[in-house]
Write an enzyme that holds these catalytic residues in place. Structure first.
Site, mmCIF file in Angstrom:
data_model
loop_
_atom_site.group_PDB
_atom_site.id
_atom_site.type_symbol
_atom_site.label_atom_id
_atom_site.label_comp_id
_atom_site.label_asym_id
_atom_site.label_seq_id
_atom_site.Cartn_x
_atom_site.Cartn_y
_atom_site.Cartn_z
ATOM 1 N N GLY A 68 -36.615 26.745 -20.943
ATOM 2 C CA GLY A 68 -35.937 26.401 -19.692
ATOM 3 C C GLY A 68 -36.866 26.589 -18.509
ATOM 4 N N CYS A 95 -39.770 30.011 -26.177
ATOM 5 C CA CYS A 95 -40.265 30.003 -24.806
ATOM 6 C C CYS A 95 -39.356 30.817 -23.878
ATOM 7 C CB CYS A 95 -40.469 28.566 -24.330
ATOM 8 S SG CYS A 95 -41.664 28.474 -22.992
ATOM 9 N N TYR A 96 -38.579 30.162 -23.000
ATOM 10 C CA TYR A 96 -37.644 30.935 -22.173
ATOM 11 C C TYR A 96 -36.767 31.796 -23.084
ATOM 12 C CZ TYR A 96 -34.129 32.033 -18.599
ATOM 13 O OH TYR A 96 -33.292 32.689 -17.712
ATOM 14 N N HIS A 186 -43.640 25.855 -28.466
ATOM 15 C CA HIS A 186 -42.534 24.931 -28.762
ATOM 16 C C HIS A 186 -42.689 24.320 -30.151
ATOM 17 C CE1 HIS A 186 -40.510 24.812 -24.844
ATOM 18 N NE2 HIS A 186 -41.710 25.074 -24.359
ATOM 19 N N GLU A 188 -40.546 22.491 -31.629
ATOM 20 C CA GLU A 188 -39.744 21.265 -31.742
ATOM 21 C C GLU A 188 -40.506 20.000 -31.364
ATOM 22 O OE1 GLU A 188 -39.530 23.621 -29.505
ATOM 23 O OE2 GLU A 188 -38.683 22.986 -27.591
ATOM 24 N N SER A 241 -19.884 -5.691 -29.870
ATOM 25 C CA SER A 241 -20.880 -6.627 -29.345
ATOM 26 C C SER A 241 -21.763 -7.226 -30.422
ATOM 27 C CB SER A 241 -21.779 -5.884 -28.357
ATOM 28 O OG SER A 241 -22.472 -4.865 -29.056
ATOM 29 N N ASP A 245 -24.486 0.168 -32.512
ATOM 30 C CA ASP A 245 -23.489 1.224 -32.346
ATOM 31 C C ASP A 245 -22.078 0.707 -32.583
ATOM 32 O OD1 ASP A 245 -25.766 2.473 -31.521
ATOM 33 O OD2 ASP A 245 -25.291 2.343 -29.384
ATOM 34 N N SER A 246 -21.745 -0.402 -31.916
ATOM 35 C CA SER A 246 -20.365 -0.866 -32.065
ATOM 36 C C SER A 246 -20.114 -1.410 -33.466
ATOM 37 C CB SER A 246 -20.003 -1.880 -30.981
ATOM 38 O OG SER A 246 -20.916 -2.942 -30.929
ATOM 39 N N LYS A 396 -29.140 8.234 -32.712
ATOM 40 C CA LYS A 396 -29.273 6.808 -33.046
ATOM 41 C C LYS A 396 -29.787 6.582 -34.472
ATOM 42 C CE LYS A 396 -29.321 2.481 -31.220
ATOM 43 N NZ LYS A 396 -28.399 1.931 -30.206
ATOM 44 N N ASP A 477 -48.732 -37.153 -19.482
ATOM 45 C CA ASP A 477 -49.032 -37.870 -18.233
ATOM 46 C C ASP A 477 -47.954 -37.750 -17.162
ATOM 47 O OD1 ASP A 477 -51.420 -38.637 -19.256
ATOM 48 O OD2 ASP A 477 -50.726 -40.611 -19.934
ATOM 49 N N LYS A 533 -43.004 1.067 -18.250
ATOM 50 C CA LYS A 533 -41.903 1.687 -17.499
ATOM 51 C C LYS A 533 -42.151 3.175 -17.486
ATOM 52 C CE LYS A 533 -36.983 2.739 -17.687
ATOM 53 N NZ LYS A 533 -35.678 2.443 -18.281
HETATM 54 N N1 LIG Z 1 -19.988 -9.310 -25.557
HETATM 55 C C1 LIG Z 1 -19.313 -8.198 -25.825
HETATM 56 N N2 LIG Z 1 -18.102 -8.245 -26.423
HETATM 57 C C2 LIG Z 1 -17.412 -7.123 -26.679
HETATM 58 N N3 LIG Z 1 -17.848 -5.897 -26.375
HETATM 59 C C3 LIG Z 1 -19.031 -5.775 -25.776
HETATM 60 C C4 LIG Z 1 -19.837 -6.907 -25.461
HETATM 61 N N4 LIG Z 1 -20.970 -6.455 -24.881
HETATM 62 C C5 LIG Z 1 -20.874 -5.107 -24.834
HETATM 63 N N5 LIG Z 1 -19.715 -4.689 -25.365
HETATM 64 C C6 LIG Z 1 -19.212 -3.311 -25.457
HETATM 65 O O1 LIG Z 1 -20.032 -2.468 -24.667
HETATM 66 C C7 LIG Z 1 -20.538 -1.380 -25.452
HETATM 67 C C8 LIG Z 1 -21.877 -0.877 -24.946
HETATM 68 O O2 LIG Z 1 -22.884 -1.835 -25.175
HETATM 69 P P1 LIG Z 1 -24.301 -1.353 -25.662
HETATM 70 O O3 LIG Z 1 -25.199 -2.541 -25.635
HETATM 71 O O4 LIG Z 1 -24.685 -0.141 -24.897
HETATM 72 O O5 LIG Z 1 -24.045 -0.846 -27.191
HETATM 73 P P2 LIG Z 1 -24.002 -1.700 -28.555
HETATM 74 O O6 LIG Z 1 -24.021 -3.152 -28.205
HETATM 75 O O7 LIG Z 1 -22.890 -1.254 -29.422
HETATM 76 O O8 LIG Z 1 -25.292 -1.258 -29.301
HETATM 77 P P3 LIG Z 1 -26.789 -1.544 -28.868
HETATM 78 O O9 LIG Z 1 -27.165 -0.401 -27.968
HETATM 79 O O10 LIG Z 1 -27.505 -1.528 -30.150
HETATM 80 O O11 LIG Z 1 -26.831 -2.887 -28.181
HETATM 81 C C9 LIG Z 1 -20.564 -1.954 -26.862
HETATM 82 O O12 LIG Z 1 -20.566 -0.944 -27.838
HETATM 83 C C10 LIG Z 1 -19.276 -2.766 -26.870
HETATM 84 O O13 LIG Z 1 -18.180 -1.892 -27.057
HETATM 85 O O1 LIG Z 2 -25.377 -2.523 -21.534
HETATM 86 C C1 LIG Z 2 -26.215 -2.576 -20.635
HETATM 87 N N1 LIG Z 2 -25.824 -2.948 -19.387
HETATM 88 C C2 LIG Z 2 -26.708 -3.063 -18.339
HETATM 89 O O2 LIG Z 2 -26.332 -3.412 -17.220
HETATM 90 C C3 LIG Z 2 -28.065 -2.740 -18.639
HETATM 91 N N2 LIG Z 2 -29.206 -2.720 -17.890
HETATM 92 C C4 LIG Z 2 -30.212 -2.330 -18.714
HETATM 93 N N3 LIG Z 2 -29.737 -2.098 -19.944
HETATM 94 C C5 LIG Z 2 -30.485 -1.634 -21.122
HETATM 95 O O3 LIG Z 2 -30.895 -0.299 -20.852
HETATM 96 C C6 LIG Z 2 -32.221 -0.079 -21.370
HETATM 97 C C7 LIG Z 2 -33.142 0.334 -20.233
HETATM 98 O O4 LIG Z 2 -33.289 -0.771 -19.379
HETATM 99 P P1 LIG Z 2 -34.042 -0.769 -17.974
HETATM 100 O O5 LIG Z 2 -35.390 -0.167 -18.236
HETATM 101 O O6 LIG Z 2 -34.115 -2.192 -17.563
HETATM 102 O O7 LIG Z 2 -33.206 0.073 -17.062
HETATM 103 C C8 LIG Z 2 -32.641 -1.384 -22.048
HETATM 104 O O8 LIG Z 2 -32.364 -1.278 -23.434
HETATM 105 C C9 LIG Z 2 -31.750 -2.416 -21.374
HETATM 106 O O9 LIG Z 2 -31.508 -3.556 -22.204
HETATM 107 C C10 LIG Z 2 -28.416 -2.337 -19.919
HETATM 108 N N4 LIG Z 2 -27.501 -2.258 -20.907
HETATM 109 N N1 LIG Z 3 -40.868 26.178 -21.137
HETATM 110 C C1 LIG Z 3 -40.244 27.320 -20.833
HETATM 111 O O1 LIG Z 3 -39.237 27.667 -21.441
HETATM 112 C C2 LIG Z 3 -40.800 28.084 -19.673
HETATM 113 C C3 LIG Z 3 -40.143 29.425 -19.502
HETATM 114 C C4 LIG Z 3 -40.485 30.096 -18.155
HETATM 115 N N2 LIG Z 3 -39.920 29.326 -17.081
HETATM 116 C C5 LIG Z 3 -42.012 30.189 -18.021
HETATM 117 O O2 LIG Z 3 -42.592 29.516 -17.196
HETATM 118 O O3 LIG Z 3 -42.614 30.951 -18.719
HETATM 119 MG MG LIG Z 4 -25.490 -4.081 -26.944
#
Ligand SMILES: Nc1ncnc2c1ncn2[C@@H]1O[C@H](COP(=O)(O)OP(=O)(O)OP(=O)(O)O)[C@@H](O)[C@H]1O
Ligand SMILES: O=c1[nH]c(=O)c2[nH+]cn([C@@H]3O[C@H](COP(=O)(O)O)[C@@H](O)[C@H]3O)c2[nH]1
Ligand SMILES: NC(=O)CC[C@H](N)C(=O)O
Ligand SMILES: [Mg+2]
Length: 541
Positions: A68, A95-96, A186, A188, A241, A245-246, A396, A477, A533
């Protein structure tokens, strides 16, 4: 309130699986401790360091105190509930966490003269006894990662040194009779190559935790938990979607309650090319999920016409999505009323993952950030539905393993994420049907070439976008004033930082851009983005 999270008599994982409790003091690495334990098939949960032990209705097999940013001797430093020592389980301080143990037992921690940051070597000291178990099977010299400024000035009574560095005489300490251990480094992080064995020695060797946390063991227990939660009649609705996840969450629901789970996918007109059709085939026919696909592309594109601002686009898509989803939920509820074996729709499925949970409970001082779930934000409250989140204990990669365990094909399990607002945030400027077509067709070629060349798994996310400013080309052309396609492919582990993928050869890129320029009508030029990024984001806007 004391609760172990039991629902309808069905216990949560920490009462079924031996669990190592990680108490978070705000280190940026804390979640990695939980990850490493899970990789060892040892179940682990993280709670903030302020957790009152009396409120914990389950008993961990062992406790890890994380690192921490604070100094244990500071007035406002966080401290562990002393009742943790009454649990009579092994404790490891990292650590901490080490400093916290030393502070509890002797108050001998102070600022060091030198900050120790980065790679260093520790020398293990053996004592012939339980004290050595943390380093069982390891060499005497270990390469480790350090990140601290404070250090012990003196050992507390009844503690001994187990490891030293040239700068830190107390890089490892242990209680002489109790199973309490501290390490200044650490284990981990991957920069500590043997770190996972240190964690294994603690969890498996010292705490005797069983290594039975597997997705095979999780799946049956989770299905039983969902059945207990939902009961014999209630129905569940969920937005799906086609993302990992979904899809995994939906498959779990289908296995648990069959057609009483209703999946709804909305075609918002800005999905990948043929996405709705493919998801429908995969989920309905391939996985037997009770799925309705609603084609609302005209409505979405109509509302997006003339809009250039990215946040406005997101808002329009989010709101339209909610309108459509609510109408569909009402329709499903009305149709379901007439069926004999089913009751009301009472639940809403959400694909929350453990990192979202960790983020919302982690101890980061007063301004803890809580992620809001975009895309479906606010729906369950609006519709007065209870939330069901079967993936909320999973990382994930565990979700992917669970998908594979349930027979979901690899191309779905390993799919790149796709944002809810889709191609609308991959077209700079106005979203017109023609630009959507161009982005979709270019993306299809880009992704299929990436798959063909076997780069897909190494890349975390890739897409083709439309830059929205025109450029000149000469086609047979004829002068063409056409769109510029922007190709992106990034590597990342957490999507917070990312690097442009760099293994493509220029020759390969030239061939793919040639294909896109030739095969997608209206394209004048193709560019590949190399920005990381930060400063850029993964999406274009
Ligand atoms: N076109 C769509 N139709 C229905 N639900 C959607 C749609 N787009 C997004 N969603 C909903 O929004 C949620 C969040 O989207 P997000 O992209 O974060 O996750 P994901 O699509 O399940 O997985 P992944 O992160 O792999 O794309 C989805 O799990 C789904 O419930
Ligand atoms: O469901 C979503 N709704 C959004 O509005 C949105 N904006 C960014 N992303 C996703 O987030 C991750 C990081 O994207 P950025 O670097 O562009 O912020 C990447 O995986 C992007 O695809 C979104 N996903
Ligand atoms: N990474 C840590 O947990 C640091 C612990 C404490 N803050 C230190 O500086 O020693
Ligand atoms: Mg998605």
């Amino acid at each position: 309130m004391v609760t172990n999270g039991e629902i309808n008599g069905v216990p949560p994982p920490h009462t079924i699986f031996d669990t190592i409790l990680v108490l978070d003091f705000g280190s940026q690495y804390t979640h990695l401790i939980t990850r490493r334990l899970r990789e060892l098939n040892v179940y682990s949960e993280m709670l903030p360091c302020t957790q009152k032990i009396a409120d914990l209705a389950w008993k961990p097999k062992g406790v890890i105190l994380s690192g921490g940013p604070y100094s244990v001797y500071a007035e406002d430093a966080p401290h562990v509930d002393p009742a943790v020592f009454d649990l009579n389980v092994p404790i490891l301080g990292i650590c901490y966490g080490l400093q916290e143990l030393a502070w509890h037992f002797g108050k001998n921690v102070a600022a060091g003269e030198k900050r120790e940051y980065g790679r260093t070597n520790v020398q293990v000291t053996r004592h012939n006894g339980h004290i050595d178990h943390l380093f069982d099977g390891l060499e005497d010299g270990l390469e480790v990662w350090m990140s601290h400024g404070d250090k012990l000035s003196k050992l507390p009574d009844n503690w001994v040194t187990t490891a030293t560095t040239s700068n830190a005489p107390y890089a490892g300490i242990a209680h002489s009779s109790k199973p309490y251990y501290g390490i200044q480094f650490h284990p981990e992080v991957t920069h500590t190559p043997m770190g996972k064995y240190v964690i294994k020695n603690f969890a498996v060797g010292i705490c005797k935790a069983q290594q039975n946390w597997t997705m095979g063991a999780f799946v049956d227990k989770e299905i039983a938990r969902i059945r207990g939660l939902v009961g014999d009649k209630a129905q569940v609705i969920g937005a799906v979607s086609g993302g990992v996840d979904s899809t995994v969450a939906a498959k779990l629901m289908q296995k648990a309650i069959g057609d009483r789970f209703h999946a709804v996918m909305v075609d918002n007109g800005v999905l990948r090319l043929n996405e709705a059709i493919e998801v429908e085939q995969n989920l309905r026919e391939g996985l037997g999920i009770n799925l309705t696909v609603i084609d609302a592309s005209k409505l979405f594109l109509g509302r997006l016409a003339g809009v250039s601002d990215p946040e406005k686009k997101r808002k329009i898509i989010g709101n339209t999505f909610i309108d459509i989803f609510q109408d569909e939920a009402k329709r499903i509820a009305a149709a379901a009323e007439n069926t004999e074996r089913a009751g009301k729709i009472e639940w809403f499925l959400q694909g929350t993952l453990y990192p979202d949970v960790i983020e919302s409970i982690s101890f980061k001082g007063p301004s803890a950030t809580i992620k809001t779930h975009h895309n479906v934000g606010g729906l369950p409250e609006k519709m007065d539905l209870k939330l069901i989140e079967p993936l909320r204990e999973l990382f994930k990669d565990e979700v992917r393993a669970l998908g594979t365990e349930m027979g979901i094909p690899d191309d779905l399990v390993w799919r790149h994420p796709f944002p809810g607002p889709g191609i609308a945030i991959r077209i700079i400027g106005e979203v017109t049907p023609d630009r959507v077509r161009i982005a979709q067709e270019a993306d299809k070629i880009w992704i299929s070439e990436i798959k063909e060349a076997e780069y897909y798994r190494a890349i975390s996310q890739a897409y083709a976008a439309v830059l929205g400013v025109k450029a000149v080309a000469v086609v047979g052309d004829q002068r063409l004033h056409g769109e510029i396609i922007h190709l992106r492919a990034v590597q990342t582990t957490d999507f917070m930082t990312a690097d442009a993928f760099e293994d493509f050869s220029l020759k390969w890129l030239k061939r793919v851009s040639g294909r896109i320029a030739n095969e997608v009508s209206g394209v004048a030029r193709v560019v590949y983005e190399t920005t990381s990024k930060p400063p850029a984001t993964i999406e274009l806007e």
